[in-house]
Design a protein around this motif. Structure first.
Motif, PDB file in Angstrom:
ATOM      1  N   ARG A   9       1.812 -62.560  18.503  1.00  0.00           N
ATOM      2  CA  ARG A   9       2.499 -61.484  19.233  1.00  0.00           C
ATOM      3  C   ARG A   9       3.447 -60.889  18.068  1.00  0.00           C
ATOM      4  NH1 ARG A   9       5.410 -63.763  24.096  1.00  0.00           N
ATOM      5  NH2 ARG A   9       3.212 -63.570  24.879  1.00  0.00           N
ATOM      6  N   ARG A  10       4.049 -61.532  17.250  1.00  0.00           N
ATOM      7  CA  ARG A  10       4.792 -60.722  16.161  1.00  0.00           C
ATOM      8  C   ARG A  10       4.162 -59.832  15.214  1.00  0.00           C
ATOM      9  NH1 ARG A  10       6.998 -66.005  15.568  1.00  0.00           N
ATOM     10  NH2 ARG A  10       5.771 -66.431  13.512  1.00  0.00           N
ATOM     11  N   GLU A  11       2.829 -60.609  14.902  1.00  0.00           N
ATOM     12  CA  GLU A  11       1.916 -59.672  13.856  1.00  0.00           C
ATOM     13  C   GLU A  11       1.451 -58.341  14.861  1.00  0.00           C
ATOM     14  OE1 GLU A  11      -1.336 -62.297  12.889  1.00  0.00           O
ATOM     15  OE2 GLU A  11       0.103 -63.285  11.559  1.00  0.00           O
ATOM     16  N   ARG A  12       1.263 -58.502  16.092  1.00  0.00           N
ATOM     17  CA  ARG A  12       0.860 -57.325  16.892  1.00  0.00           C
ATOM     18  C   ARG A  12       2.179 -56.471  16.804  1.00  0.00           C
ATOM     19  NH1 ARG A  12      -1.207 -59.397  21.351  1.00  0.00           N
ATOM     20  NH2 ARG A  12       0.937 -59.197  22.390  1.00  0.00           N
ATOM     21  N   GLN A  13       3.269 -56.811  17.000  1.00  0.00           N
ATOM     22  CA  GLN A  13       4.425 -55.831  17.148  1.00  0.00           C
ATOM     23  C   GLN A  13       4.864 -55.195  15.814  1.00  0.00           C
ATOM     24  OE1 GLN A  13       7.381 -58.527  18.696  1.00  0.00           O
ATOM     25  NE2 GLN A  13       6.725 -58.109  20.737  1.00  0.00           N
ATOM     26  N   THR A  14       4.398 -56.001  14.634  1.00  0.00           N
ATOM     27  CA  THR A  14       4.922 -55.612  13.442  1.00  0.00           C
ATOM     28  C   THR A  14       3.928 -54.485  13.040  1.00  0.00           C
ATOM     29  OG1 THR A  14       5.710 -57.827  12.820  1.00  0.00           O
ATOM     30  CG2 THR A  14       5.080 -56.118  10.980  1.00  0.00           C
ATOM     31  N   ARG A  72       7.158 -51.607  15.428  1.00  0.00           N
ATOM     32  CA  ARG A  72       8.103 -52.287  16.165  1.00  0.00           C
ATOM     33  C   ARG A  72       8.771 -53.481  15.383  1.00  0.00           C
ATOM     34  NH1 ARG A  72       4.946 -51.553  20.782  1.00  0.00           N
ATOM     35  NH2 ARG A  72       4.662 -53.634  20.795  1.00  0.00           N
ATOM     36  N   HIS A  73      10.042 -53.604  15.394  1.00  0.00           N
ATOM     37  CA  HIS A  73      10.708 -54.658  14.781  1.00  0.00           C
ATOM     38  C   HIS A  73      10.551 -55.859  15.767  1.00  0.00           C
ATOM     39  CE1 HIS A  73      14.091 -57.595  13.922  1.00  0.00           C
ATOM     40  NE2 HIS A  73      13.846 -56.977  12.684  1.00  0.00           N
ATOM     41  N   PRO A  74      10.102 -57.265  15.110  1.00  0.00           N
ATOM     42  CA  PRO A  74       9.609 -58.149  16.302  1.00  0.00           C
ATOM     43  C   PRO A  74      10.743 -58.719  17.212  1.00  0.00           C
ATOM     44  CG  PRO A  74       9.354 -58.633  13.907  1.00  0.00           C
ATOM     45  CD  PRO A  74       9.998 -57.465  13.931  1.00  0.00           C
ATOM     46  N   SER A  75      12.007 -58.229  16.916  1.00  0.00           N
ATOM     47  CA  SER A  75      12.990 -58.876  17.985  1.00  0.00           C
ATOM     48  C   SER A  75      13.080 -57.788  19.233  1.00  0.00           C
ATOM     49  CB  SER A  75      14.334 -58.792  17.210  1.00  0.00           C
ATOM     50  OG  SER A  75      14.707 -57.380  16.977  1.00  0.00           O
ATOM     51  N   GLN A  76      12.418 -56.553  19.113  1.00  0.00           N
ATOM     52  CA  GLN A  76      12.302 -55.386  20.213  1.00  0.00           C
ATOM     53  C   GLN A  76      11.415 -56.095  21.285  1.00  0.00           C
ATOM     54  OE1 GLN A  76      11.288 -52.297  18.173  1.00  0.00           O
ATOM     55  NE2 GLN A  76      13.099 -51.436  18.173  1.00  0.00           N
ATOM     56  N   LYS A  77      11.946 -56.102  22.287  1.00  0.00           N
ATOM     57  CA  LYS A  77      10.847 -56.466  23.614  1.00  0.00           C
ATOM     58  C   LYS A  77       9.873 -55.367  23.752  1.00  0.00           C
ATOM     59  CE  LYS A  77      13.925 -59.323  26.398  1.00  0.00           C
ATOM     60  NZ  LYS A  77      13.677 -60.366  27.255  1.00  0.00           N
TER      61      LYS A  77
END
Length: 120
Positions: free
Chosen positions: A103-108, A112-117
């Protein structure tokens, strides 16, 4: 192990073991700390001795009792196995870690910043 479990099932015997944890005590010293009769305390001490949890030695006319913790090791090992996570729990924990990592890799990758929902 069953004899040890049976011996520590009684709260009086557990209290005796706690008393002996710090120092050896004479039978009379142990009995003085309880409201039950001396013969009853003597029976509890016999059960603990037969289970191998205490050792008694003669000191003149007194019997001095000492804690023997080794028989508790097998019980502690079994309890440890009971409370440790099962093999499946380890696998599920690893899967959860991989899900969060993906999920973090997909957001990055999406910028998006990983802390953003993530909004679906």
């Amino acid at each position: 192990m069953d004899e040890v479990v049976a011996a520590i099932a009684d709260p009086v015997r557990r209290e005796i073991l706690l008393m002996l944890r710090d120092e050896p005590l004479a039978a009379g010293q142990i009995a003085d700390r309880f409201v039950i009769s001396r013969p009853a305390v003597s029976r509890h001490l016999r059960v603990l001795r037969e289970a191998g949890l205490v050792r008694d030695t003669a000191d003149g006319r007194r019997r001095v009792y000492t804690l023997v913790a080794a028989p508790l090791d097998e019980l502690a090992g079994w309890l440890g196995r009971l409370t440790r996570p099962s093999g499946w729990q380890h696998r599920l924990d690893a899967l959860e870690t991989e899900v969060y990592r993906a999920r973090r890799e997909r957001q990055t990758a999406a910028g998006r910043h990983p802390s953003q929902k993530e909004t679906a």
